[in-house]
Write an enzyme that holds these catalytic residues in place. Structure first.
Site, PDB file in Angstrom:
ATOM      1  N   ARG A 130       0.879  -1.162   0.000  1.00 11.50           N
ATOM      2  CA  ARG A 130       0.000   0.000   0.000  1.00 11.50           C
ATOM      3  C   ARG A 130       0.919   1.214   0.000  1.00 11.50           C
ATOM      4  NH1 ARG A 130      -0.888   4.675   3.516  1.00 11.50           N
ATOM      5  NH2 ARG A 130      -3.069   5.269   3.357  1.00 11.50           N
TER       6      ARG A 130
ATOM      7  N   ASP B   9       1.727   4.937   0.363  1.00 13.52           N
ATOM      8  CA  ASP B   9       1.157   6.068   1.083  1.00 13.52           C
ATOM      9  C   ASP B   9       1.183   7.344   0.247  1.00 13.52           C
ATOM     10  OD1 ASP B   9       0.283   7.333   3.708  1.00 13.52           O
ATOM     11  OD2 ASP B   9       2.120   8.468   3.324  1.00 13.52           O
ATOM     12  N   ALA B  10       0.044   8.032   0.192  1.00 14.81           N
ATOM     13  CA  ALA B  10      -0.084   9.388  -0.354  1.00 14.81           C
ATOM     14  C   ALA B  10       0.739   9.601  -1.617  1.00 14.81           C
ATOM     15  CB  ALA B  10       0.296  10.416   0.712  1.00 14.81           C
ATOM     16  N   VAL B  11       0.429   8.862  -2.665  1.00 11.34           N
ATOM     17  CA  VAL B  11       1.217   8.973  -3.898  1.00 11.34           C
ATOM     18  C   VAL B  11       1.067  10.334  -4.563  1.00 11.34           C
ATOM     19  CG1 VAL B  11       1.136   6.485  -4.295  1.00 11.34           C
ATOM     20  CG2 VAL B  11      -0.605   7.949  -5.341  1.00 11.34           C
TER      21      VAL B  11
ATOM     22  N   GLU C 276      -2.644   4.971  -2.132  1.00 10.94           N
ATOM     23  CA  GLU C 276      -3.490   5.941  -1.449  1.00 10.94           C
ATOM     24  C   GLU C 276      -3.343   7.241  -2.218  1.00 10.94           C
ATOM     25  OE1 GLU C 276      -4.091   8.518   2.634  1.00 10.94           O
ATOM     26  OE2 GLU C 276      -2.113   7.822   2.013  1.00 10.94           O
TER      27      GLU C 276
ATOM     28  N   ASP D 215     -11.539   7.590  -0.838  1.00 10.60           N
ATOM     29  CA  ASP D 215     -12.005   8.255   0.378  1.00 10.60           C
ATOM     30  C   ASP D 215     -13.461   8.689   0.250  1.00 10.60           C
ATOM     31  OD1 ASP D 215      -9.659   7.956   1.787  1.00 10.60           O
ATOM     32  OD2 ASP D 215      -8.862   9.918   1.258  1.00 10.60           O
ATOM     33  N   ASP D 216     -13.925   8.930  -0.962  1.00  9.03           N
ATOM     34  CA  ASP D 216     -15.303   9.377  -1.133  1.00  9.03           C
ATOM     35  C   ASP D 216     -16.296   8.363  -0.588  1.00  9.03           C
ATOM     36  OD1 ASP D 216     -14.211  11.556  -2.372  1.00  9.03           O
ATOM     37  OD2 ASP D 216     -15.445  11.429  -4.182  1.00  9.03           O
TER      38      ASP D 216
ATOM     39  N   HIS E 116     -15.832   6.355   2.027  1.00  8.04           N
ATOM     40  CA  HIS E 116     -15.859   6.545   3.480  1.00  8.04           C
ATOM     41  C   HIS E 116     -16.676   7.772   3.853  1.00  8.04           C
ATOM     42  CE1 HIS E 116     -14.526   8.637   7.117  1.00  8.04           C
ATOM     43  NE2 HIS E 116     -14.544   7.427   7.651  1.00  8.04           N
TER      44      HIS E 116
END
Length: 592
Positions: free
Chosen positions: A242, A244-246, A281, A306-307, A309
């Site tokens: 996973r 992170d924050a690409v 992400e 995220d939408d 969630h």
């Protein structure tokens, strides 16, 4: 054997190996090397740059037994227990992912202790464990996103040998491992990389200085990242990463780092003859990340949405502060279920600009979006780290579970949500440096002010009690609401495996009654009904497969209509005649 280090900024490099200090010879491209012969595992070593008197750890260290400021230790991965070929991997499509934090998942807070709880995950039908970052960071406890040595396993968790044992145990249980890795920034304490070479460049993202992916010397920096990623997959035998924050990876190269990573991971997957998964992400709402390279994309396998969630959270809690504002109508949830994103080029009030791009739902399988009702960010970045279980009754918690597990996406659960854990998951750190502790606390207050939350409720991340309160309480599972919610999650996991409609990668078809607070999601012959309003809802059903109310009979129904009370959810098989009428109506609407 030889020990090598890239240190183009040094004029002299010496190797500290045990009690010896050895000269290193310059080779090409800023590399330095020393032939040392056989070295026992666990031997301490480090590098003296120029006239330094204090050695620095190896940037490619795999073990830091004395912390990120101490010497590195040699480590050779042992042969894996599943080396006989019994483990051939697992594909992401159709699987359930379970995110956990090693330090708080169990009372012991170790990798070996995680392995002792795998039976619980098997009972939930979990296909992948996703470990929050485990690479070395300063201090004892931390979320892991402050790491500075990207290939070393945090020693208080058990170090790299314990990591191997966990991977083996997961594979024996039929569970794959996804490792959360952070390549977009480095933590604030113990980052010695700039002493060695141009690992960073001008500019900052949310968390710190930018990593040098496209400037002078960036070829070796990119190789450093790629080798770290391949190490987890090849040497530690994990099944996916996973990333992170690409969106914080600033790279103007002709071939983006993510595309290069996808190429090399694809080659490794082919060689090892097992699936290897890359999950991004991303805050961009842009599926070009998961579009095949031959079609102009980056070629990754999946990305977080995220939408999903936000839409679920708002529908169930009614909270509309900050970035939740645009998700207030129940129709926002229906759009996410239909199209993957709410913001697909639409106006984002939180960003004050248009955001996102539409998804080609006819071509992209929905499993490429990883979704959740809870995760470490959405809980831990609240002032108190409070979970939705603190605010919702059991019925609404199972509404969230149903949406997550039965929607057309790849579902991800967060540790403890399956039993409505009463423990929070707060943001915690253990920076030894007072100035870092103060800066971290100040940054949290500024972030919460933008969300409109009361600053007096913000927990001190440096307070040891903040970490201790975040540990899961496993004694809860067999009691009260915790047992009831857990039973619901397990029933939904079984339902997901028994009915192919619920793992079908085609996007669903959702409708809402905004005034009554009702939502229906059609998945083939099955329909999901959520009644978030106060009035009862009469639903036609030939067969009820799942319900959160005892007033709805399971199995074959004696009558064609069942009554779904407020806060109730229902999964049913529709009467074939109703399916035919529904299909004709949709066809007419499409033709119009």
């Amino acid at each position: 054997m030889s020990l090598d280090v890239w240190a183009p900024r040094a004029d002299r490099v010496r190797l500290v190996l045990g009690d010896d200090v050895l000269p290193m010879r310059a080779t090409t491209g800023g590399w330095w090397s020393a032939d040392v012969g056989p070295v026992p595992d666990g031997t301490r070593y480090g590098y003296l740059l120029d006239d330094d008197e204090r050695p620095l750890p190896d940037p490619r260290s795999r073990r830091q037994p004395d912390g990120v400021h101490g010497l590195s230790a040699t480590f050779t991965p042992a042969p894996h227990a599943e080396g006989d070929g019994a483990w051939t991997g697992r594909q992401l499509a159709g699987a359930i992912v379970y995110e956990l934090h090693v330090g708080t998942f169990t009372p012991e807070g170790t990798l070996d202790a995680v392995a002792s709880r795998l039976d619980h995950l098997v009972s939930l039908g979990v296909g992948f464990v996703e470990l929050m970052p485990v690479n070395a960071f300063n201090g004892v406890h931390n979320w892991g996103y402050d790491g500075v040595l990207w290939s070393a396993v945090h020693e208080p968790y058990g170090g790299p040998a314990a990591y191997q044992r966990l991977v083996d145990a997961c594979h024996r249980a039929g569970i794959g491992v996804i490792q959360d890795v952070v390549y977009n920034h480095l933590g604030p304490s113990g980052n010695y990389l700039p002493r060695f070479g141009p690992y960073l460049k001008d500019g900052r993202n949310t968390w710190g200085d930018l990593v040098n992916l496209d400037g002078e010397g960036s070829g070796e920096v990119r190789r450093y990242i790629l080798d770290s990623a391949l190490m987890w997959l090849r040497d530690f035998r994990v099944d996916g990463l996973r990333l992170d924050a690409v969106h914080a990876l600033a790279d103007a190269s002709d071939v983006h780092l993510l595309e290069e990573l996808a190429i090399e991971v694809g080659a490794l997957s082919a060689h090892q003859n097992r699936p290897l998964t890359l999950i991004a992400e991303s805050d961009l709402n842009d599926t070009r990340l998961v579009t095949p390279r031959e079609s102009g994309g980056r070629g990754l396998d999946a990305q977080w949405s995220d939408d999903f969630h936000h839409a679920v959270h708002v529908a169930l809690t009614g909270e509309t502060t900050g970035y939740y504002a645009d998700f207030a109508p129940l129709g926002a949830l229906a759009k996410v279920l239909d199209r993957g994103f709410l913001h697909d080029g639409t106006w984002s009030s939180f960003r004050d600009r248009p955001h996102g791009r539409p998804i080609d739902t006819e071509r992209m399988p929905a499993w490429r979006l990883v979704v959740c009702a809870q995760n470490h960010d959405q809980i831990g970045n609240r002032a108190r780290g409070d979970r939705t279980a603190e605010h919702l009754d059991d019925g609404r918690l199972l509404c969230a579970a149903l949406l997550t597990l039965a929607a057309p996406f790849t579902p991800m659960l967060f540790q403890g949500e399956e039993w409505a854990a009463s423990t929070p998951f707060a943001f915690f750190t253990s920076h030894p440096e007072p100035e870092l502790a103060e800066a971290t606390a100040r940054g949290r207050l500024e972030e919460f002010a933008r969300m409109g939350w009361d600053p007096d409720q913000v927990l001190d991340p440096q307070d040891p009690a903040t970490f201790e309160r975040s540990r899961l309480d496993w004694s809860e599972l067999d009691h009260g609401r915790h047992a009831r919610v857990l039973a619901g999650y397990r029933r939904l996991a079984v339902l997901r495996r028994r009915h192919p409609e619920l793992t079908d990668p085609r996007f669903g078809a959702a409708t809402v009654d905004e005034a009554e607070g009702r939502l229906t999601l059609d998945r083939g012959e099955l329909s999901l009904h959520l009644n978030l309003g106060e009035r009862s809802w009469e639903v036609a059903a030939a067969e009820v497969l799942f319900s959160t109310t005892e007033r709805v009979p399971l199995g074959g129904c004696a009558r064609p209509v069942v009554v779904l009370p407020g806060n109730g959810v229902l999964v049913r098989r529709a009467d074939p005649r109703e399916n035919a009428r529904r299909d004709r109506t949709r066809k007419d609407q499409e033709e119009q």
